[in-house]
Design a protein around this motif. Structure first.
Motif: not given
Length: 142
Positions: A66-94
């Motif tokens: 990231x030293x090569x970049x003056x600005x970055x923006x990680x825009x995350x959206x549309x997370x699909x979260x699957x919960x299973x007690x104290x664990x979870x999985x997810x797939x998130x757009x960026x």
């Protein structure tokens, strides 16, 4: 579908974790990543030309890359979260626009595929793998 208060709380906490990651990376707050990932997290950024390894390896990679970049923006959206007690999985757009020192913008589209765990201090990312969707204005030779 009716959701319990705990499930709603878990989902919001995981969403906050995803946003916290974006802010930490975009602000170059590498210490914040310690509150986002588990100490033994496995992180694989090879899909976008990055490193694969533990959190220390990824922090060192991010500092250098990231030293090569003056600005970055990680825009995350549309997370699909699957919960299973104290664990979870997810797939998130960026969608990640990254501005080079000279002003050129590289656009990176990807998904984060995560495994989350509930710890004594809250939800953390235990495993993260990137899946590439696109590069636009990629300066690397093909």
């Amino acid at each position: 579908m009716t959701r319990s208060l705990r499930e709603l709380s878990d989902r919001l906490e995981i969403q906050d974790l995803l946003v916290d990651y974006s802010y930490a990376v975009d602000k170059r707050d590498w210490d914040a990543l310690d509150r986002i990932f588990t100490p033994d997290a496995s992180i694989d950024f090879r899909a976008t030309g990055g490193a694969c390894g533990d959190l220390a390896t990824i922090k060192a990679f991010l500092v250098k890359a990231l030293a090569h970049f003056t600005v970055t923006q990680h825009l995350v959206a549309a997370s699909k979260i699957e919960l299973d007690g104290d664990a979870a999985t997810g797939r998130t757009m960026c969608h990640n626009p990254m501005v080079f020192d000279g002003g050129r913008v590289l656009f990176v589209g990807l998904w984060y595929v995560d495994r989350f765990v509930r710890t004594a201090t809250g939800w953390r990312i235990a495993d993260r793998v990137q899946e590439l969707a696109y590069f636009h204005n990629d300066p690397r030779p093909r």
